[in-house]
Write an enzyme that holds these catalytic residues in place. Structure first.
Site, mmCIF file in Angstrom:
data_model
loop_
_atom_site.group_PDB
_atom_site.id
_atom_site.type_symbol
_atom_site.label_atom_id
_atom_site.label_comp_id
_atom_site.label_asym_id
_atom_site.label_seq_id
_atom_site.Cartn_x
_atom_site.Cartn_y
_atom_site.Cartn_z
ATOM 1 N N GLU A 142 -48.145 33.589 76.613
ATOM 2 C CA GLU A 142 -47.271 34.244 77.293
ATOM 3 C C GLU A 142 -46.854 33.462 78.470
ATOM 4 O O GLU A 142 -45.534 33.588 79.066
ATOM 5 C CB GLU A 142 -47.922 35.602 77.941
ATOM 6 C CG GLU A 142 -47.154 36.579 78.935
ATOM 7 C CD GLU A 142 -46.953 36.001 80.146
ATOM 8 O OE1 GLU A 142 -46.008 36.509 80.834
ATOM 9 O OE2 GLU A 142 -47.961 35.541 80.639
ATOM 10 N N ASP A 181 -53.720 33.754 77.205
ATOM 11 C CA ASP A 181 -53.763 32.554 77.849
ATOM 12 C C ASP A 181 -54.019 32.551 79.154
ATOM 13 O O ASP A 181 -53.769 33.117 79.928
ATOM 14 C CB ASP A 181 -52.329 31.533 77.468
ATOM 15 C CG ASP A 181 -51.212 32.332 77.692
ATOM 16 O OD1 ASP A 181 -51.057 33.552 77.960
ATOM 17 O OD2 ASP A 181 -50.207 31.844 77.932
#
Length: 461
Positions: free
Chosen positions: A187, A120
């Site tokens: 994350e 991400d």
């Protein structure tokens, strides 16, 4: 790397991880390190193989960098990783714990090694000036329009993951065991690892005996490797305190219970937790990052709001910090004469947090020694633990028998590092809109390191 994004998403994204991977202590540790030398002869074959892949990998990197996706939205990133793994012959499952990817390759008897990359990006508008800079803009779930950027280097993580998969497939005759390579979502929100575990990562797929990952670092020169045995990164808790008072006219404070004064007392008393309640040989952080109250000069509001980030390593210290915050908020309110029905509301989700990252010491030291033999002593250094957070921690906490290690690969271009050492030129940190690592060195080093470690862990008897 981490935290959940609330109404102040952009500010949190910028501050959360500046990761302490750019921390002064780390910089002091490596300040005198020279430019990384060439790999020793024993590593020449793998080094040459990685070098041959680098043009293709850099093309992938630029594509990923230009097209970041926020946490929980890693659709194209996951598809790209799945496509690469499937092409290499892995058994690939998509949609694990959201947009997670699990790629399995069985190659005879032996250990089960999990290699993880996070996918991400962050709600940060890129200002690097790179020709392939992200121009992606989105509206977040909080309704905030923002740019999106791989300001934490997850694009280098994904690219090195693909490079490692290629190298291990090419060297399949030289190792035995099972590879479980995962692309992890979310994350930065501290959720992705937990979501993948909840979706059966250790039950639907081969359960790892070993787990490795890397993170790029802003705190030392590109191509250098850092490792930390034991606690490497911190527990990360977000705490909200609603300080409730009794409002009124600013000219008549005697008729009120001023929440701004009370909140100020709470802020200052919170500073005594680390200085007077935590063992000086332990480490902890209690930072009040946000203080909001009031609307006008002559109005005493009836409420103030505080937002805290709380960092620790051990679970015992974490629990003490959180309990002390609750005690202090209530105690200061009692001292201020706040009625019972207006006591502060302290919001802590003790289950939704990023737990500290623990590198199994014996395994970490073993791998560090191996990397020193592979890359040479000058490129591999032990570094201090940091107060940043990383949800790679969840994989070890789910099963403490797993031999687990996350390591760092320096990303600061050597010329910029040298200038900073010479004249104090400020360097961008992770989560900065100016973070532009020497991606080629990061990817090449990480690919070679993870591939070499994998072949060492899975070496044939």
């Amino acid at each position: 790397m981490i935290r959940r994004f609330g109404p102040h998403a952009a500010q949190i994204a910028t501050a959360t991880l500046a990761l302490a991977l750019a921390m002064p202590a780390m910089a002091q540790t490596v300040a005198a390190v020279p430019a990384a030398p060439a790999p020793p002869p024993a590593a020449s074959a793998l080094n040459a193989q990685v070098a041959r892949e680098m043009p293709s990998l850099m093309e992938l990197y630029r594509e990923m960098h230009a097209n970041p996706e926020l946490s929980f939205h890693e659709v194209q990133s996951a598809a790209r990783m799945a496509r690469e793994a499937r092409r290499l012959g892995f058994e690939v499952t998509e949609g694990v714990g959201g947009h997670g990817v699990v790629a399995v390759m069985r190659n005879g008897p032996g250990p089960v090694l999990m290699i993880r990359a996070d996918m991400d990006g962050l709600p940060v508008t890129e200002q690097t000036g790179l020709p392939f800079a992200s121009r992606v803009r989105v509206t977040t779930e909080q309704g905030v329009e923002t740019g999106v950027m791989h300001a934490c280097g997850h694009d280098t993580h994904m690219t090195a993951w693909i490079g490692t998969a290629r190298a291990l497939v090419a060297n399949r005759a030289n190792w035995s065991g099972t590879l479980v390579m995962i692309g992890q979502p979310a994350e930065e929100r501290g959720a992705g690892a937990r979501m993948m575990l909840a979706d059966g990562l250790y039950t639907r797929f081969p359960k790892p005996t070993h787990a490795i990952a890397f993170h790029d670092a802003a705190g030392f020169p590109a191509g250098m490797i850092g490792f930390t045995p034991g606690y490497a990164l911190a527990n990360v808790d977000s705490v909200d305190i609603q300080v409730r008072g009794v409002g009124g006219h600013g000219a008549y404070p005697q008729a009120t219970r001023d929440p701004i004064v009370l909140a100020s007392r709470i802020v200052t008393t919170l500073q005594t937790i680390v200085s007077r309640e935590v063992d000086p040989q332990d480490a902890a952080v209690v930072t009040v990052g946000s203080f909001h109250a009031g609307t006008k000069h002559n109005i005493i509001s009836d409420e103030a709001r505080l937002q805290l980030t709380v960092r620790s390593y051990s679970d015992e210290t974490r629990n003490m910090l959180l309990s002390s915050i609750e005690r202090i908020a209530r105690g200061e309110a009692i001292a201020a004469g706040v009625p019972e029905d207006r006591m502060p509301v302290v919001s802590i989700d003790r289950n939704e947090f990023t737990p500290s990252t623990y590198n199994v010491p014996e395994f970490t030291n073993q791998m560090a020694g191996f990397l020193r033999g592979h890359f040479g002593e000058a490129r591999v250094r032990q570094i201090p633990a940091a107060m940043g957070g990383e949800d790679f921690s969840q994989f070890w906490r789910a099963d403490n028998s797993i031999q687990s290690m996350i390591f760092w690969v320096g990303g600061t271009p050597q010329a910029e590092w040298d200038a900073a050492q010479a004249n104090g030129t400020p360097l961008p940190s992770l989560h900065s809109p100016f973070w532009a690592p020497d991606a080629e060195k990061v990817i090449a080093t990480a690919t070679e390191a993870m591939s070499a470690m994998a072949m060492e862990i899975l070496k044939k008897d």
